[in-house]
Design a protein around this motif. Structure first.
Motif, PDB file in Angstrom:
ATOM      1  N   TYR A   1       0.825  -1.207   0.000  1.00 24.91           N
ATOM      2  CA  TYR A   1       0.000   0.000   0.000  1.00 24.91           C
ATOM      3  C   TYR A   1       0.860   1.259   0.000  1.00 24.91           C
ATOM      4  N   ARG A   2       0.264   2.346  -0.484  1.00 26.19           N
ATOM      5  CA  ARG A   2       0.959   3.639  -0.528  1.00 26.19           C
ATOM      6  C   ARG A   2       0.969   4.205   0.888  1.00 26.19           C
ATOM      7  N   LEU A   3       2.151   4.251   1.467  1.00 27.79           N
ATOM      8  CA  LEU A   3       2.288   4.651   2.869  1.00 27.79           C
ATOM      9  C   LEU A   3       3.348   5.737   2.999  1.00 27.79           C
ATOM     10  N   GLU A   4       2.984   6.808   3.660  1.00 25.74           N
ATOM     11  CA  GLU A   4       3.975   7.839   3.974  1.00 25.74           C
ATOM     12  C   GLU A   4       4.597   7.611   5.339  1.00 25.74           C
ATOM     13  N   HIS A   5       3.923   6.802   6.166  1.00 21.59           N
ATOM     14  CA  HIS A   5       4.408   6.567   7.525  1.00 21.59           C
ATOM     15  C   HIS A   5       4.321   5.074   7.810  1.00 21.59           C
ATOM     16  N   ALA A   6       5.458   4.470   8.120  1.00 24.52           N
ATOM     17  CA  ALA A   6       5.486   3.025   8.373  1.00 24.52           C
ATOM     18  C   ALA A   6       6.573   2.699   9.382  1.00 24.52           C
ATOM     19  N   GLU A   7       6.274   1.744  10.256  1.00 23.99           N
ATOM     20  CA  GLU A   7       7.241   1.232  11.227  1.00 23.99           C
ATOM     21  C   GLU A   7       7.121  -0.282  11.243  1.00 23.99           C
TER      22      GLU A   7
ATOM     23  N   ARG B   1      -9.152  -1.175  -0.955  1.00 23.70           N
ATOM     24  CA  ARG B   1      -7.810  -1.623  -1.329  1.00 23.70           C
ATOM     25  C   ARG B   1      -7.358  -0.945  -2.621  1.00 23.70           C
ATOM     26  N   ARG B   2      -8.240  -0.913  -3.599  1.00 23.83           N
ATOM     27  CA  ARG B   2      -7.877  -0.375  -4.906  1.00 23.83           C
ATOM     28  C   ARG B   2      -7.377   1.060  -4.804  1.00 23.83           C
ATOM     29  N   ARG B   3      -8.005   1.844  -3.945  1.00 26.72           N
ATOM     30  CA  ARG B   3      -7.610   3.241  -3.771  1.00 26.72           C
ATOM     31  C   ARG B   3      -6.206   3.352  -3.187  1.00 26.72           C
ATOM     32  N   ASN B   4      -5.835   2.395  -2.339  1.00 29.37           N
ATOM     33  CA  ASN B   4      -4.599   2.527  -1.567  1.00 29.37           C
ATOM     34  C   ASN B   4      -3.431   1.697  -2.097  1.00 29.37           C
ATOM     35  N   LEU B   5      -3.660   0.844  -3.080  1.00 28.21           N
ATOM     36  CA  LEU B   5      -2.589  -0.020  -3.572  1.00 28.21           C
ATOM     37  C   LEU B   5      -1.491   0.779  -4.282  1.00 28.21           C
ATOM     38  N   LEU B   6      -0.274   0.260  -4.184  1.00 22.70           N
ATOM     39  CA  LEU B   6       0.862   0.846  -4.897  1.00 22.70           C
ATOM     40  C   LEU B   6       0.633   0.774  -6.396  1.00 22.70           C
ATOM     41  N   ARG B   7       1.169   1.772  -7.104  1.00 17.85           N
ATOM     42  CA  ARG B   7       1.034   1.840  -8.553  1.00 17.85           C
ATOM     43  C   ARG B   7       2.416   1.926  -9.199  1.00 17.85           C
ATOM     44  N   GLU B   8       2.440   1.771 -10.488  1.00 11.27           N
ATOM     45  CA  GLU B   8       3.699   1.819 -11.240  1.00 11.27           C
ATOM     46  C   GLU B   8       4.475   3.084 -10.915  1.00 11.27           C
ATOM     47  N   GLY B   9       5.744   2.907 -10.507  1.00 11.94           N
ATOM     48  CA  GLY B   9       6.602   4.033 -10.187  1.00 11.94           C
ATOM     49  C   GLY B   9       6.568   4.465  -8.742  1.00 11.94           C
ATOM     50  N   ASP B  10       5.558   4.019  -7.973  1.00  9.78           N
ATOM     51  CA  ASP B  10       5.506   4.357  -6.553  1.00  9.78           C
ATOM     52  C   ASP B  10       6.688   3.727  -5.825  1.00  9.78           C
ATOM     53  N   LEU B  11       7.048   4.331  -4.705  1.00 13.81           N
ATOM     54  CA  LEU B  11       8.070   3.755  -3.843  1.00 13.81           C
ATOM     55  C   LEU B  11       7.387   3.072  -2.670  1.00 13.81           C
TER      56      LEU B  11
ATOM     57  N   THR C   1      11.733   0.571  -2.325  1.00 13.52           N
ATOM     58  CA  THR C   1      11.842  -0.061  -3.629  1.00 13.52           C
ATOM     59  C   THR C   1      10.818   0.528  -4.591  1.00 13.52           C
ATOM     60  N   ALA C   2      11.273   0.904  -5.774  1.00  8.86           N
ATOM     61  CA  ALA C   2      10.361   1.403  -6.787  1.00  8.86           C
ATOM     62  C   ALA C   2       9.567   0.244  -7.379  1.00  8.86           C
ATOM     63  N   ILE C   3       8.274   0.451  -7.554  1.00  6.17           N
ATOM     64  CA  ILE C   3       7.398  -0.592  -8.076  1.00  6.17           C
ATOM     65  C   ILE C   3       7.400  -0.551  -9.595  1.00  6.17           C
ATOM     66  N   HIS C   4       7.781  -1.672 -10.201  1.00  2.47           N
ATOM     67  CA  HIS C   4       7.790  -1.801 -11.655  1.00  2.47           C
ATOM     68  C   HIS C   4       7.152  -3.135 -12.032  1.00  2.47           C
ATOM     69  N   SER C   5       6.304  -3.115 -13.031  1.00  2.63           N
ATOM     70  CA  SER C   5       5.682  -4.334 -13.563  1.00  2.63           C
ATOM     71  C   SER C   5       4.970  -5.125 -12.476  1.00  2.63           C
ATOM     72  N   ALA C   6       4.284  -4.439 -11.593  1.00  3.48           N
ATOM     73  CA  ALA C   6       3.496  -5.088 -10.539  1.00  3.48           C
ATOM     74  C   ALA C   6       2.133  -4.400 -10.512  1.00  3.48           C
TER      75      ALA C   6
ATOM     76  N   PRO D   1      15.820   6.129  -6.454  1.00  3.90           N
ATOM     77  CA  PRO D   1      14.616   6.549  -5.750  1.00  3.90           C
ATOM     78  C   PRO D   1      14.557   8.066  -5.633  1.00  3.90           C
ATOM     79  N   SER D   2      13.346   8.558  -5.436  1.00  5.18           N
ATOM     80  CA  SER D   2      13.172  10.009  -5.386  1.00  5.18           C
ATOM     81  C   SER D   2      13.449  10.579  -4.008  1.00  5.18           C
ATOM     82  N   TRP D   3      13.685   9.696  -3.013  1.00  8.56           N
ATOM     83  CA  TRP D   3      14.043  10.204  -1.691  1.00  8.56           C
ATOM     84  C   TRP D   3      15.081   9.268  -1.090  1.00  8.56           C
ATOM     85  N   PRO D   4      15.967   9.803  -0.269  1.00  5.86           N
ATOM     86  CA  PRO D   4      17.080   8.998   0.246  1.00  5.86           C
ATOM     87  C   PRO D   4      16.661   8.113   1.415  1.00  5.86           C
ATOM     88  N   TRP D   5      17.304   6.963   1.475  1.00  8.12           N
ATOM     89  CA  TRP D   5      17.145   6.055   2.605  1.00  8.12           C
ATOM     90  C   TRP D   5      18.536   5.689   3.082  1.00  8.12           C
ATOM     91  N   THR D   6      18.674   5.463   4.353  1.00  6.27           N
ATOM     92  CA  THR D   6      19.956   5.058   4.923  1.00  6.27           C
ATOM     93  C   THR D   6      19.735   3.885   5.842  1.00  6.27           C
TER      94      THR D   6
END
Length: 689
Positions: A347-353, A400-410, A415-420, A631-636
């Motif tokens: 799912y498209r999440l801006e906040h996750a733990e 679910r449909r509203r919140n699912l990851l889409r092509e290019g989402d992180l 991880t960038a979503i491709h072909s899913a 990715p469009s934003w850094p992770w460490t």
């Protein structure tokens, strides 16, 4: 060039179909073993105990018994090399000093027939000093008693080499992921749900039981065994016995099912150690009772939490996952990381733990099972999504449909979503089951219902695949790969890939069964990787063969190579329309019948952390792997504890709120978690209610 589409994608007969239908197909246990000793195993009757003594006299006196071997005997001969495992070198072929689960092998009886070996094993007597055991995954994670006095990391696999040993813990590995500010997002949400979920252990139950035979021959050790991982078994056995790799040969036949139950260390370390130390041929065939003790699926406890805003967008998710790996780690740390990272769903999440831990207990060891730990966390996050939808009065599929990851989402882990195409898959499923139509509920004893769920599974990376292709002078081909056929049809699709490139027909390509003396290295047959990874190695080897044939034909026809095109059974010049048949071409090259052309190829993928991808995008011209955009934003990655690490994105503000659980090494449960995680109930609340 060749004309595409005549093999791949076509409905070819399975390579093994006729033999299986006629009952003539031979599995590992069907292969003649010659005169050999059968091994029967005496197993521990205690879940955790110190071994005081092992009495073997009664077993040795049984007519037909050749030898009785204890764990202490093997440890004396091999030292700590007796301990093996893909993540930690923690599991002995036979227990010495202490046992760690009821049913652990303690002694092996060798006899000239199977019945004598098994009955004599029952005459072995072991004296124990009972030790406190730990059987609850949360109790084990929170402290002692400790199953192992110290963790023993193994470096068999590159992506597990960073594991470091610790004492005073049952937690073998901790994976942490943190993105955004879950606590703040949850506090501002319109709807929140939480729940405790538990998935029990279970066995794979393939039709074919495990079987292994080992024998010394000409200063080498040979094994014929039921394994998905012949390359790993060769490495593990060579290391245990202190032998170079070229003195260990591992062969396997196509498997009668596995689903993860025949991976890594199963019967092979024991039969190899017995055969080599006694210099005798040794065979072991597991019973169903023994198969259930060799490995299980991980028992998993999940404490989960999700929150949605007033528009129905999932704004925050958190999960505390505990994988019960049993007495030995097996590949549990890899499962805890690669599946635990998906505990919040696709799912498209801006906040996750996420905190995902692999934990020792005094139970049989757990290992890979269909889905590699993903179904257990899917049960949790999809139940929470259902509760969120119901709390809002929404259709679960539409929510679910509203919140699912889409092509290019992180995704949450970066991880960038491709072909899913998650939404396309969901739409296809709901259409197939008539989701928008009323559910018919016929009378009778059955209760009818329907539901949808969506999950995502990590691929096995890094991974290595190799292929060797021999084109015979009569235009038939022999393909050497170490992918193990176990009912999934790999032998058929690999033959189709060769035939697609070389314009061959069904029956013209033979795939050789895995044999480490003959077939090249392959990481593993698992994780949905074979068709893509090994298939690409096969494709590259076939393309190199095609290029070689075109070059040979061009030289003989006196035309440029670009003017030549391979067709069924020949290479043809486009300008002159002259053609040379493949048998004639290969015969002319070597001047003899029965000769072969050989090509080989490697296909290797790699995993690159997001922070490195910016400087070095993934992809290599030599492998044909496409480069991925950074990715469009850094992770460490922030190290933390033994085998642990946190993937963390930058905080959205300078003052970051306290996450649902502390990032320290404290074993405390999340602040929103309460109770024993054996309930599948979840609670839902609306803000302000």
């Amino acid at each position: 060039m060749t004309e595409p589409g005549h093999a791949v994608g076509q409905n070819w007969p399975r390579a093994d179909a006729e033999a299986k239908v006629r009952g003539t197909f031979r599995y590992t246990a069907d292969e003649p073993a010659g005169r050999c000793c059968y091994a029967g195993v005496h197993r521990a009757s205690r879940p955790h105990a110190r071994i005081r003594s092992v009495r073997t006299d009664a077993a040795r006196d049984v007519p037909g018994v050749v030898a009785v071997v204890t764990g202490a005997d093997l440890h004396l001969a091999l030292g700590d090399r007796l301990l093996s495992g893909p993540a930690f070198a923690d599991q002995p072929a036979l227990a010495f000093e202490r046992v760690r689960y009821a049913g652990e092998p303690v002694a092996a009886v060798l006899a000239w027939d199977r019945a004598t070996a098994r009955s004599a094993a029952g005459l072995v007597r072991v004296s124990y000093e009972d030790l406190p055991g730990v059987h609850d995954v949360d109790a084990a994670a929170d402290g002692g008693p400790y199953v192992h006095p110290a963790l023993r990391p193994s470096a068999v696999f590159g992506d597990l080499a960073h594991l470091s040993g610790r004492t005073g813990t049952n937690v073998t590995y901790t994976y942490r992921l943190s993105r955004g500010d879950v606590a703040a997002a949850t506090a501002a949400a319109a709807t929140t749900v939480s729940g405790d979920f538990w998935s029990p252990p279970t066995h794979h139950v393939p039709i074919e039981l495990p079987c292994a035979t080992a024998w010394p021959q000409d200063g080498r050790l040979e094994l014929l065994t039921t394994t998905q991982t012949p390359s790993y078994v060769r490495q593990a056995v060579a290391e245990m016995l202190g032998l170079p790799l070229n003195r260990v040969r591992v062969r396997t036949r196509p498997l009668g099912g596995s689903f993860g139950s025949k991976m890594y260390d199963r019967l092979e370390p024991l039969v190899a150690a017995l055969a080599w130390t006694l210099q005798l041929p040794v065979r072991m065939e597991a019973t169903w009772e023994e198969a259930f003790l060799l490995t299980t699926r991980h028992e998993v406890a999940v404490t989960g939490h999700m929150a949605a805003d007033s528009a129905g967008r999932i704004v925050a998710a958190a999960a505390d996952v505990r994988y019960d790996t049993g007495a030995y780690a097996d590949v549990g740390p890899r499962i805890a990381a690669k599946s635990g990272m998906l505990a919040c769903g696709p799912y498209r999440l801006e906040h996750a733990e996420i905190r995902s831990r692999c934990v020792y207990t005094n139970k049989p060891s757990a290992g890979p099972y269909r889905g590699f730990g993903v179904p257990q966390v899917t049960w949790a996050h999809e139940s929470l999504v259902d509760e969120l939808a119901r709390s809002r009065g929404e259709d679960p599929a539409a929510f679910r449909r509203r919140n699912l990851l889409r092509e290019g989402d992180l995704a949450a882990m970066g991880t960038a979503i491709h072909s899913a195409d998650f939404r396309g898959c969901l739409d296809a499923v709901t259409a197939a089951v008539g989701w928008d139509q009323p559910l018919a509920r016929p009378d009778g004893p059955w209760r009818w219902g329907r539901g949808v769920a969506v999950c995502v599974k990590a691929v096995l990376t890094p991974t290595v695949a190799n292929a060797v292709l021999q084109l015979n002078q009569d235009a038939t081909a022999t393909l050497l790969i170490s992918t193990v056929e176990m009912g999934q049809g790999s032998d058929t699709i690999m033959a189709q890939i060769v035939a697609e490139v070389l314009c061959l027909r069904p029956g013209q390509v033979r795939v050789v069964a895995a044999d480490t003396d003959v077939t090249p290295y392959d990481t593993i047959t698992a994780g949905s990787r074979s068709t893509y990874h090994t298939g690409n190695a096969v494709r590259l080897a076939a393309q190199r063969m095609r290029d070689r044939l075109v070059g040979l034909a061009a030289a003989r026809l006196g035309v440029p190579a670009v003017d030549c095109k391979q067709t069924a059974g020949a290479v043809r010049s486009g300008s002159t329309q002259r053609a040379i048949a493949l048998p004639e071409l290969i015969h002319a090259q070597f001047g003899a019948l029965g000769t072969t052309l050989t090509t080989e190829a490697n296909f290797t993928t790699e995993w690159v952390p997001a922070m490195r991808r910016r400087a070095s995008p993934r992809g290599s011209p030599s492998t044909g792997s496409p480069a991925l955009p950074p990715p469009s934003w850094p992770w460490t990655r922030v190290p933390g504890g033994c085998g642990s690490g946190t993937w963390r994105s930058p905080p959205t503000s300078a003052a970051r709120s306290t996450p649902p659980w502390s990032s320290s090494s404290s074993p405390a449960r999340p602040s929103w978690a309460s109770g024993r995680p054996c309930s599948t109930r979840s609670s839902s609340t609306r803000a302000g209610c």
